[in-house]
Design a protein around this motif. Structure first.
Motif, PDB file in Angstrom:
ATOM      1  N   GLY A 253       0.799  -1.224   0.000  1.00  0.00           N
ATOM      2  CA  GLY A 253       0.000   0.000   0.000  1.00  0.00           C
ATOM      3  C   GLY A 253       0.828   1.268   0.000  1.00  0.00           C
ATOM      4  O   GLY A 253       0.358   2.328   0.447  1.00  0.00           O
ATOM      5  N   VAL A 254       2.056   1.186  -0.492  1.00  0.00           N
ATOM      6  CA  VAL A 254       2.941   2.363  -0.536  1.00  0.00           C
ATOM      7  C   VAL A 254       2.644   3.184  -1.793  1.00  0.00           C
ATOM      8  O   VAL A 254       2.567   2.638  -2.904  1.00  0.00           O
ATOM      9  CB  VAL A 254       4.423   1.930  -0.542  1.00  0.00           C
ATOM     10  CG1 VAL A 254       5.343   3.142  -0.686  1.00  0.00           C
ATOM     11  CG2 VAL A 254       4.753   1.151   0.720  1.00  0.00           C
ATOM     12  N   GLU A 255       2.476   4.483  -1.622  1.00  0.00           N
ATOM     13  CA  GLU A 255       2.270   5.358  -2.776  1.00  0.00           C
ATOM     14  C   GLU A 255       3.627   5.664  -3.407  1.00  0.00           C
ATOM     15  O   GLU A 255       4.549   6.114  -2.724  1.00  0.00           O
ATOM     16  CB  GLU A 255       1.575   6.654  -2.355  1.00  0.00           C
ATOM     17  CG  GLU A 255       0.133   6.447  -1.910  1.00  0.00           C
ATOM     18  CD  GLU A 255      -0.587   7.768  -1.684  1.00  0.00           C
ATOM     19  OE1 GLU A 255       0.102   8.809  -1.586  1.00  0.00           O
ATOM     20  OE2 GLU A 255      -1.816   7.767  -1.612  1.00  0.00           O
ATOM     21  N   TYR A 256       3.747   5.407  -4.684  1.00  0.00           N
ATOM     22  CA  TYR A 256       5.040   5.575  -5.339  1.00  0.00           C
ATOM     23  C   TYR A 256       4.860   6.171  -6.735  1.00  0.00           C
ATOM     24  O   TYR A 256       3.759   6.227  -7.282  1.00  0.00           O
ATOM     25  CB  TYR A 256       5.748   4.220  -5.453  1.00  0.00           C
ATOM     26  CG  TYR A 256       5.031   3.221  -6.344  1.00  0.00           C
ATOM     27  CD1 TYR A 256       5.369   3.091  -7.686  1.00  0.00           C
ATOM     28  CD2 TYR A 256       4.003   2.414  -5.845  1.00  0.00           C
ATOM     29  CE1 TYR A 256       4.705   2.191  -8.518  1.00  0.00           C
ATOM     30  CE2 TYR A 256       3.349   1.514  -6.659  1.00  0.00           C
ATOM     31  CZ  TYR A 256       3.693   1.403  -7.993  1.00  0.00           C
ATOM     32  OH  TYR A 256       3.037   0.530  -8.808  1.00  0.00           O
ATOM     33  N   LYS A 257       5.974   6.617  -7.297  1.00  0.00           N
ATOM     34  CA  LYS A 257       5.977   7.110  -8.669  1.00  0.00           C
ATOM     35  C   LYS A 257       7.054   6.356  -9.446  1.00  0.00           C
ATOM     36  O   LYS A 257       7.988   5.800  -8.861  1.00  0.00           O
ATOM     37  CB  LYS A 257       6.228   8.615  -8.700  1.00  0.00           C
ATOM     38  CG  LYS A 257       7.444   9.073  -7.926  1.00  0.00           C
ATOM     39  CD  LYS A 257       7.524  10.596  -7.879  1.00  0.00           C
ATOM     40  CE  LYS A 257       8.750  11.050  -7.083  1.00  0.00           C
ATOM     41  NZ  LYS A 257       8.890  12.518  -7.085  1.00  0.00           N
ATOM     42  N   VAL A 258       6.897   6.329 -10.763  1.00  0.00           N
ATOM     43  CA  VAL A 258       7.768   5.534 -11.619  1.00  0.00           C
ATOM     44  C   VAL A 258       8.445   6.403 -12.661  1.00  0.00           C
ATOM     45  O   VAL A 258       7.815   7.267 -13.266  1.00  0.00           O
ATOM     46  CB  VAL A 258       6.958   4.431 -12.341  1.00  0.00           C
ATOM     47  CG1 VAL A 258       7.890   3.550 -13.182  1.00  0.00           C
ATOM     48  CG2 VAL A 258       6.169   3.597 -11.352  1.00  0.00           C
ATOM     49  N   GLY A 259       9.729   6.165 -12.852  1.00  0.00           N
ATOM     50  CA  GLY A 259      10.454   6.789 -13.949  1.00  0.00           C
ATOM     51  C   GLY A 259      11.171   5.710 -14.728  1.00  0.00           C
ATOM     52  O   GLY A 259      11.852   4.865 -14.142  1.00  0.00           O
ATOM     53  N   SER A 260      10.987   5.687 -16.048  1.00  0.00           N
ATOM     54  CA  SER A 260      11.597   4.643 -16.860  1.00  0.00           C
ATOM     55  C   SER A 260      12.272   5.264 -18.081  1.00  0.00           C
ATOM     56  O   SER A 260      11.812   6.291 -18.600  1.00  0.00           O
ATOM     57  CB  SER A 260      10.528   3.632 -17.308  1.00  0.00           C
ATOM     58  OG  SER A 260      11.110   2.537 -17.963  1.00  0.00           O
ATOM     59  N   PHE A 261      13.372   4.629 -18.512  1.00  0.00           N
ATOM     60  CA  PHE A 261      14.087   5.143 -19.681  1.00  0.00           C
ATOM     61  C   PHE A 261      14.623   3.977 -20.500  1.00  0.00           C
ATOM     62  O   PHE A 261      15.280   3.087 -19.962  1.00  0.00           O
ATOM     63  CB  PHE A 261      15.244   6.052 -19.249  1.00  0.00           C
ATOM     64  CG  PHE A 261      15.898   6.765 -20.406  1.00  0.00           C
ATOM     65  CD1 PHE A 261      15.342   7.931 -20.918  1.00  0.00           C
ATOM     66  CD2 PHE A 261      17.044   6.271 -20.995  1.00  0.00           C
ATOM     67  CE1 PHE A 261      15.924   8.591 -21.989  1.00  0.00           C
ATOM     68  CE2 PHE A 261      17.646   6.923 -22.066  1.00  0.00           C
ATOM     69  CZ  PHE A 261      17.084   8.095 -22.569  1.00  0.00           C
ATOM     70  N   PRO A 262      14.346   3.948 -21.821  1.00  0.00           N
ATOM     71  CA  PRO A 262      14.765   2.814 -22.654  1.00  0.00           C
ATOM     72  C   PRO A 262      16.213   2.940 -23.131  1.00  0.00           C
ATOM     73  O   PRO A 262      16.681   4.032 -23.456  1.00  0.00           O
ATOM     74  CB  PRO A 262      13.801   2.903 -23.834  1.00  0.00           C
ATOM     75  CG  PRO A 262      13.511   4.365 -23.968  1.00  0.00           C
ATOM     76  CD  PRO A 262      13.510   4.906 -22.555  1.00  0.00           C
ATOM     77  N   PHE A 263      16.895   1.832 -23.210  1.00  0.00           N
ATOM     78  CA  PHE A 263      18.280   1.828 -23.699  1.00  0.00           C
ATOM     79  C   PHE A 263      18.370   2.287 -25.155  1.00  0.00           C
ATOM     80  O   PHE A 263      19.383   2.844 -25.572  1.00  0.00           O
ATOM     81  CB  PHE A 263      18.887   0.423 -23.544  1.00  0.00           C
ATOM     82  CG  PHE A 263      19.628   0.222 -22.260  1.00  0.00           C
ATOM     83  CD1 PHE A 263      20.937  -0.204 -22.262  1.00  0.00           C
ATOM     84  CD2 PHE A 263      19.022   0.456 -21.034  1.00  0.00           C
ATOM     85  CE1 PHE A 263      21.633  -0.399 -21.079  1.00  0.00           C
ATOM     86  CE2 PHE A 263      19.697   0.268 -19.854  1.00  0.00           C
ATOM     87  CZ  PHE A 263      21.016  -0.152 -19.866  1.00  0.00           C
ATOM     88  N   LYS A 264      17.309   2.057 -25.930  1.00  0.00           N
ATOM     89  CA  LYS A 264      17.365   2.410 -27.347  1.00  0.00           C
ATOM     90  C   LYS A 264      17.495   3.918 -27.563  1.00  0.00           C
ATOM     91  O   LYS A 264      17.867   4.351 -28.656  1.00  0.00           O
ATOM     92  CB  LYS A 264      16.127   1.883 -28.072  1.00  0.00           C
ATOM     93  CG  LYS A 264      14.815   2.512 -27.630  1.00  0.00           C
ATOM     94  CD  LYS A 264      13.638   1.870 -28.352  1.00  0.00           C
ATOM     95  CE  LYS A 264      12.307   2.464 -27.884  1.00  0.00           C
ATOM     96  NZ  LYS A 264      11.156   1.809 -28.549  1.00  0.00           N
ATOM     97  N   ALA A 265      17.232   4.696 -26.507  1.00  0.00           N
ATOM     98  CA  ALA A 265      17.377   6.149 -26.616  1.00  0.00           C
ATOM     99  C   ALA A 265      18.777   6.625 -26.230  1.00  0.00           C
ATOM    100  O   ALA A 265      19.051   7.828 -26.250  1.00  0.00           O
ATOM    101  CB  ALA A 265      16.332   6.840 -25.742  1.00  0.00           C
ATOM    102  N   LEU A 266      19.671   5.684 -25.888  1.00  0.00           N
ATOM    103  CA  LEU A 266      21.036   6.046 -25.497  1.00  0.00           C
ATOM    104  C   LEU A 266      21.978   6.007 -26.692  1.00  0.00           C
ATOM    105  O   LEU A 266      22.011   5.021 -27.440  1.00  0.00           O
ATOM    106  CB  LEU A 266      21.572   5.052 -24.458  1.00  0.00           C
ATOM    107  CG  LEU A 266      21.057   5.143 -23.026  1.00  0.00           C
ATOM    108  CD1 LEU A 266      21.705   4.025 -22.206  1.00  0.00           C
ATOM    109  CD2 LEU A 266      21.372   6.488 -22.404  1.00  0.00           C
TER     110      LEU A 266
END
Length: 468
Positions: free
Chosen positions: A372-385
């Motif tokens: 029940g923890v409120e959290y946020k997500v950040g994601s980044f794809p390798f194809k953009a590197l």
């Protein structure tokens, strides 16, 4: 009778590291190993040899799949010399084991070769390979006897066609069709080795996804990539029988609808996990309690039910990881010296050494939702590197989970090139209670794979990722 301040039973990563730290702290120290080579499963038939084969097979795979695109042309057929590949693996193991021997001598640690068994809480009898015995006295003992491959009760492992990871590391031929029972780390790593070398590989997993202990997004991405490479998966399938007929192996499995599939191959690798190894230890003579799950019972100080006996690594609760055992070995040594060490088990990283590599530390999304923890997500794809495009390693992503209110990082999950090394940045950040903003503000060299960590942190901080 020889007497020691500390005796360690088992010379795997947990045991030999514990012995070294004890010696550094001034304790007279001995280590007991039943095999002729030090280093335990990890160095001899686990972590080190499997990585040697993974690297060798990766070179071959690149040569036949990617060199031409890099402008490298090879005249003639590229062939696999499995015997030479296995020999190189053995040489790597020999060098590594030799390094442990050197460290034992350097730190003046007495090494006993044989099977250690308790006579009581302070006396251990060593049965040597020639049948002779010797009893030594131990003021304190650290049990580090590790684990052995698990099996299903109806499977007869013959070590020829129906095999464990130990035999899979020394096959004399590339399988035509390798059927792997279990979609965890060991099965997938060894499966990819032989997939690259030309085998058909099928994975049968009881649960609904592979690497089930890791974040579901990692499982989904790894499944996609390995399928693209040619691996076949049968998830949500319960193995019912494994039978050998000459050089053929037949595996039958059943899905949730009671539908049966039959897979036929020439080898079957049973990779359904590992179990604590305590056979022959005579733990009861020392008053040491073993749980129903076969684990040695310990308290928060890794102390068993007998005050002067401790246990570490695979033989106790928790993840069966070499680096977890090492931390516990140091913990016990420093505890014996009166220090106040600590281990944050939430920050023990997990890694799968397939390619792309998979690595994670902290909480998964599933765990945070359940709590029940409120959290946020950040994601980044390798194809953009830029770095990933330059090396043609564009599969994967980095995902950061942060507390919605405080921004503290709660978990970092990654799949891609060199994530086994990148995860150390995540562990460091979380050890010091970093926020996603903290990581986002750190300068990361360009072009590197590590930039994906910064970008994921930016994405978790008000969706500020720059390059996507």
């Amino acid at each position: 009778m020889s007497s020691f301040d500390v005796v360690v039973i088992g010379s795997g990563p947990g045991g030999y590291v514990a012995a070294i730290r004890c010696a550094q702290l001034g304790f007279t120290t001995a280590i007991i190993e039943k095999y002729t080579a030090l280093g335990g499963t990890c160095l001899n038939v686990g972590c080190i040899p499997s990585k040697a084969l993974l690297d060798s097979s990766h070179h071959y795979y690149d040569a036949i799949k990617h060199f031409e695109e890099h402008g490298i042309e090879i005249s003639g057929e590229v062939k696999v010399n499995l015997e030479k590949m296995i020999a190189r693996k053995a040489a790597v193991v020999e060098q590594t084991v030799g390094g442990v021997n050197f460290l034992m001598n350097k730190n003046k640690i007495t090494v006993f070769e044989g099977m250690g068994a308790f006579e009581d809480a302070t006396h251990i009898t060593i049965t040597k390979n020639d049948g002779s015995t010797e009893t030594i006295e131990a003021k304190n003992t650290i049990i580090a006897t590790g684990s052995k491959p698990s099996n299903l009760p109806f499977i007869k492992i013959d070590k020829e066609r129906i095999i464990t990871s130990t035999e899979a590391l020394q096959l004399k031929e590339v399988p035509k069709h390798l059927i792997i029972i279990g979609g965890g780390v060991i099965g997938l790593e060894l499966g990819q080795v032989y997939l690259r070398l030309g085998a058909q590989v099928s994975v049968v997993e009881y649960l609904d996804r592979i690497i089930p202990g890791m974040d579901a997004a990692l499982s989904k991405e790894l499944t996609k990539v390995l399928k693209k490479q040619g691996m076949k998966f049968y998830t949500s399938h319960k193995v019912k029988s494994v039978q050998r007929n000459g050089d053929a192996v037949e595996v039958q499995a059943e899905n949730a609808k009671d539908e049966t599939i039959t897979l036929e191959g020439d080898y079957s690798l049973v990779a359904v996990g590992r179990r604590p190894y305590t056979e022959g230890l005579n733990a009861e003579k020392a008053g040491v309690t073993i749980t129903e799950r076969g684990q040695i019972e310990v308290n928060d100080h890794l102390q068993t039910t007998t005050a002067n006996i401790y246990a570490i690594g695979d033989v106790i609760k928790g993840a069966m990881l070499a680096h977890k055992a090492e931390e516990e070995g140091v913990f016990v040594a420093e505890t014996l010296a009166g220090q106040k060490p600590h281990i944050d088990y939430n920050l023990i990283p997990g890694v799968v050494y397939t390619w792309p590599e998979v690595a994670a530390v902290g909480k998964t999304e599933e765990q945070l939702k359940e709590a029940g923890v409120e959290y946020k997500v950040g994601s980044f794809p390798f194809k953009a590197l830029g770095r990933a495009r330059a090396s043609m390693d564009t599969d994967g992503f980095v995902k950061i989970l942060a507390d919605k209110k405080t921004d503290e990082v709660l978990g970092i999950h990654m799949i891609g090139a060199r994530t086994a090394d990148l995860i150390a940045e995540a562990v460091t950040a979380m050890e010091f209670k970093a926020s996603a903003e903290d990581i986002a503000r750190m300068s990361h060299a360009h072009p590197t794979y590590a930039e994906a960590v910064k970008e994921a942190a930016l994405a978790a901080t008000d969706n500020r990722a720059i390059h996507v």
